[in-house]
Design a protein around this motif. Structure first.
Motif, PDB file in Angstrom:
ATOM      1  N   CYS A  61       2.883 -39.973  35.519  1.00 27.70           N
ATOM      2  CA  CYS A  61       2.519 -38.700  36.162  1.00 27.70           C
ATOM      3  C   CYS A  61       2.838 -37.511  35.257  1.00 27.70           C
ATOM      4  O   CYS A  61       2.116 -36.507  35.259  1.00 27.70           O
ATOM      5  CB  CYS A  61       3.248 -38.544  37.495  1.00 27.70           C
ATOM      6  N   GLY A  62       3.910 -37.632  34.489  1.00 26.26           N
ATOM      7  CA  GLY A  62       4.247 -36.594  33.522  1.00 26.26           C
ATOM      8  C   GLY A  62       3.170 -36.468  32.452  1.00 26.26           C
ATOM      9  O   GLY A  62       2.808 -35.364  32.026  1.00 26.26           O
ATOM     10  N   GLU A  63       2.645 -37.623  32.021  1.00 24.40           N
ATOM     11  CA  GLU A  63       1.551 -37.605  31.036  1.00 24.40           C
ATOM     12  C   GLU A  63       0.332 -36.890  31.602  1.00 24.40           C
ATOM     13  O   GLU A  63      -0.347 -36.129  30.896  1.00 24.40           O
ATOM     14  CB  GLU A  63       1.147 -39.037  30.670  1.00 24.40           C
ATOM     15  N   LEU A  64       0.072 -37.153  32.882  1.00 20.00           N
ATOM     16  CA  LEU A  64      -1.090 -36.527  33.525  1.00 20.00           C
ATOM     17  C   LEU A  64      -0.926 -35.009  33.574  1.00 20.00           C
ATOM     18  O   LEU A  64      -1.858 -34.259  33.225  1.00 20.00           O
ATOM     19  CB  LEU A  64      -1.260 -37.091  34.936  1.00 20.00           C
ATOM     20  N   LEU A  65       0.261 -34.553  33.995  1.00 19.33           N
ATOM     21  CA  LEU A  65       0.508 -33.110  34.057  1.00 19.33           C
ATOM     22  C   LEU A  65       0.343 -32.480  32.681  1.00 19.33           C
ATOM     23  O   LEU A  65      -0.256 -31.409  32.536  1.00 19.33           O
ATOM     24  CB  LEU A  65       1.928 -32.837  34.582  1.00 19.33           C
ATOM     25  N   HIS A  66       0.856 -33.173  31.661  1.00 22.01           N
ATOM     26  CA  HIS A  66       0.766 -32.659  30.292  1.00 22.01           C
ATOM     27  C   HIS A  66      -0.698 -32.549  29.854  1.00 22.01           C
ATOM     28  O   HIS A  66      -1.116 -31.537  29.280  1.00 22.01           O
ATOM     29  CB  HIS A  66       1.550 -33.579  29.351  1.00 22.01           C
ATOM     30  N   ALA A  67      -1.464 -33.593  30.158  1.00 18.29           N
ATOM     31  CA  ALA A  67      -2.881 -33.603  29.756  1.00 18.29           C
ATOM     32  C   ALA A  67      -3.667 -32.498  30.460  1.00 18.29           C
ATOM     33  O   ALA A  67      -4.665 -31.996  29.936  1.00 18.29           O
ATOM     34  CB  ALA A  67      -3.499 -34.964  30.074  1.00 18.29           C
ATOM     35  N   GLN A  68      -3.209 -32.160  31.680  1.00 17.19           N
ATOM     36  CA  GLN A  68      -3.915 -31.132  32.459  1.00 17.19           C
ATOM     37  C   GLN A  68      -3.310 -29.740  32.271  1.00 17.19           C
ATOM     38  O   GLN A  68      -3.717 -28.798  32.939  1.00 17.19           O
ATOM     39  CB  GLN A  68      -3.880 -31.517  33.954  1.00 17.19           C
ATOM     40  N   LYS A  69      -2.335 -29.650  31.374  1.00 23.26           N
ATOM     41  CA  LYS A  69      -1.640 -28.380  31.097  1.00 23.26           C
ATOM     42  C   LYS A  69      -1.120 -27.746  32.398  1.00 23.26           C
ATOM     43  O   LYS A  69      -1.288 -26.555  32.654  1.00 23.26           O
ATOM     44  CB  LYS A  69      -2.554 -27.408  30.342  1.00 23.26           C
ATOM     45  N   ARG A  70      -0.502 -28.594  33.226  1.00 31.90           N
ATOM     46  CA  ARG A  70       0.107 -28.117  34.480  1.00 31.90           C
ATOM     47  C   ARG A  70       1.618 -28.172  34.364  1.00 31.90           C
ATOM     48  O   ARG A  70       2.166 -29.112  33.776  1.00 31.90           O
ATOM     49  CB  ARG A  70      -0.329 -29.007  35.649  1.00 31.90           C
ATOM     50  N   HIS A  71       2.300 -27.196  34.949  1.00 31.84           N
ATOM     51  CA  HIS A  71       3.759 -27.247  34.969  1.00 31.84           C
ATOM     52  C   HIS A  71       4.200 -28.195  36.090  1.00 31.84           C
ATOM     53  O   HIS A  71       3.451 -28.430  37.052  1.00 31.84           O
ATOM     54  CB  HIS A  71       4.362 -25.844  35.139  1.00 31.84           C
ATOM     55  N   PRO A  72       5.430 -28.731  35.997  1.00 31.28           N
ATOM     56  CA  PRO A  72       5.871 -29.707  36.994  1.00 31.28           C
ATOM     57  C   PRO A  72       6.714 -29.109  38.125  1.00 31.28           C
ATOM     58  O   PRO A  72       7.283 -29.856  38.913  1.00 31.28           O
ATOM     59  CB  PRO A  72       6.742 -30.646  36.155  1.00 31.28           C
ATOM     60  N   TYR A  73       6.787 -27.789  38.219  1.00 36.44           N
ATOM     61  CA  TYR A  73       7.814 -27.192  39.095  1.00 36.44           C
ATOM     62  C   TYR A  73       7.392 -27.046  40.550  1.00 36.44           C
ATOM     63  O   TYR A  73       6.220 -26.862  40.881  1.00 36.44           O
ATOM     64  CB  TYR A  73       8.227 -25.822  38.549  1.00 36.44           C
ATOM     65  N   ARG A  74       8.431 -27.117  41.399  1.00 37.30           N
ATOM     66  CA  ARG A  74       8.305 -26.832  42.806  1.00 37.30           C
ATOM     67  C   ARG A  74       9.079 -25.545  43.096  1.00 37.30           C
ATOM     68  O   ARG A  74      10.133 -25.315  42.514  1.00 37.30           O
ATOM     69  CB  ARG A  74       8.912 -27.966  43.641  1.00 37.30           C
TER      70      ARG A  74
END
Ligand SMILES: [Fe+2]
Length: 303
Positions: free
Chosen positions: A213-226
Motif C-alpha cells: 500500500c505504501g508503494e501504491l501511495l508513492h506511485a500516486q504521489k499521495r501522502h499517507p497522513y490522517r
C-alpha cells in the motif's frame, strides 16, 4: 470425433468464440449458485471486472503485476496489520461500504472506519477521569457530550469507548514508551445521556507505508497522513453500535485524509484557549445520536 469434442458439443454454450462471448459464458457457468446473494455479488463482480479489463486493455505484464500486488497484500497481513483493509481504505471502498450501510441524512451520527487500533476491554472509567495513564506530554483536552436516540431521548447507561493516538501520533499498542491502555477508556453515560473525560490532544499520523500500500501511495504521489481524531464506539441496548471518529477542525490533512474517513458531520469543534497559568488547553463538545438496531461489537483486529 474425439471424446472431448463430443463432450463439448453437448455443451456448445461453453465454447469461447472470441472475446465478446466470454462474459456471458462465465456468467452462465455460475448461474446455478444456490446462494442467491453470492450469485448476485459474483455476477456483478464478473461483469464489472470484465468491463474493467476491456476498458483499460490490461496487458499480460500488467496483469501479472496486479496479481503479484494482491498476493503481496496478503503476505503483508499479520496479527498487527491488515494490509487488505488498508488497501480498501486507501481506495475509498471502506468508507463507501460504511456510507451505504448507514442511515442517510443527519438525523443520526455517521459511522466511519473502526481502524486497526481498537482494543477490547478498555479500562472502565468514572465520569471525568483522565485517560492519560503515564507521562504523556500534550495539550490538555476536556471532552464532553451527550448520547441520545434518534428521537432525541437520552440514552442512560450507554457505553462510550474512546481511544486515540498520542500527541506524537502513536497508539499505545504501537509505542513501547506508553503504558498499557494509555489514551483508552470506557465511560458510561449518566441519566441524561451525558459523559465527559480528560485527555490530551491527539496528533495525526501516517498509515503504514512499509508494504504494497505504501508503494501504491508513492506511485500516486499521495501522502499517507490522517488528520488528528478521537475514535468512539458507542453502544446501548436497542441501538446499532456506533463506530465513528471525531476529527479536529484545526488539524493538518483534514481535507486530504489518506483513507477518506472525514465526513463533514464528524468534524468537531476543538476550542483552544489559554488557562490562568498561561498554558494552552482545549475542549471538545460532541453529541452522538444512535439509530435503533442491534448492539454488536467488532472482533478486535489486534488480539
Ligand atoms: Fe485512528
Amino acid at each position: 470425433m474425439s471424446a472431448s469434442l463430443q463432450q463439448n458439443s453437448a455443451h456448445p454454450d461453453g465454447i469461447v468464440r472470441g472475446e465478446s462471448s466470454l462474459t456471458d459464458i462465465v456468467l452462465r457457468a455460475m448461474a446455478g449458485t444456490p446462494d442467491s446473494r453470492l450469485l448476485e455479488i459474483f455476477t456483478a463482480l464478473v461483469k464489472h471486472a470484465h468491463a474493467f479489463v476491456r476498458e483499460t486493455r490490461i496487458t499480460e505484464e500488467e496483469f501479472e503485476k496486479g496479481i503479484d500486488f494482491l498476493v503481496r497484500i496478503g503476505q503483508a497481513t499479520g496479527p498487527s496489520k491488515n494490509e487488505g483493509v488498508l488497501l480498501a481504505d486507501l481506495l475509498g471502498i471502506s468508507t463507501l461500504v460504511s456510507l451505504l450501510n448507514s442511515r442517510r441524512g443527519n438525523e443520526v451520527t455517521a459511522s466511519t472506519l473502526l481502524g486497526p487500533f481498537w482494543r477490547a476491554n478498555a479500562p472502565r472509567c468514572n465520569p471525568g477521569d483522565d485517560i492519560v495513564r503515564g507521562a504523556t506530554e500534550g495539550i490538555p483536552l476536556l471532552v464532553s457530550g451527550r448520547v441520545t436516540d434518534d428521537k432525541g431521548r437520552p440514552l442512560a447507561g450507554a457505553d462510550v469507548d474512546v481511544w486515540q493516538a498520542s500527541p506524537v501520533g502513536y497508539y499505545e499498542n504501537q509505542d513501547p514508551d506508553q503504558p498499557d491502555m494509555n489514551l483508552r477508556g470506557l465511560f458510561t453515560t449518566d441519566n441524561d445521556g451525558r459523559f465527559h473525560f480528560r485527555t490530551v490532544r491527539p496528533a495525526g499520523y501516517p498509515v503504514p507505508t512499509d508494504g504494497p500500500c505504501g508503494e501504491l501511495l508513492h506511485a500516486q504521489k499521495r501522502h499517507p497522513y490522517r488528520p488528528a481524531h478521537l475514535h468512539f464506539m458507542i453502544s446501548a441496548s436497542g441501538c446499532k453500535t456506533l463506530v465513528t471518529q471525531v476529527f479536529a477542525d484545526d488539524s493538518e490533512h483534514l481535507n486530504s485524509d489518506a483513507v477518506f474517513a472525514v465526513l463533514e458531520q464528524l468534524v468537531g469543534n476543538f476550542e483552544q484557549y489559554t488557562d490562568a497559568s498561561g498554558k494552552p488547553c482545549a475542549t471538545l463538545r460532541y453529541d452522538f445520536v444512535l439509530e435503533p438496531g442491534i448492539r454488536t461489537f467488532p472482533t478486535p483486529p489486534i488480539p
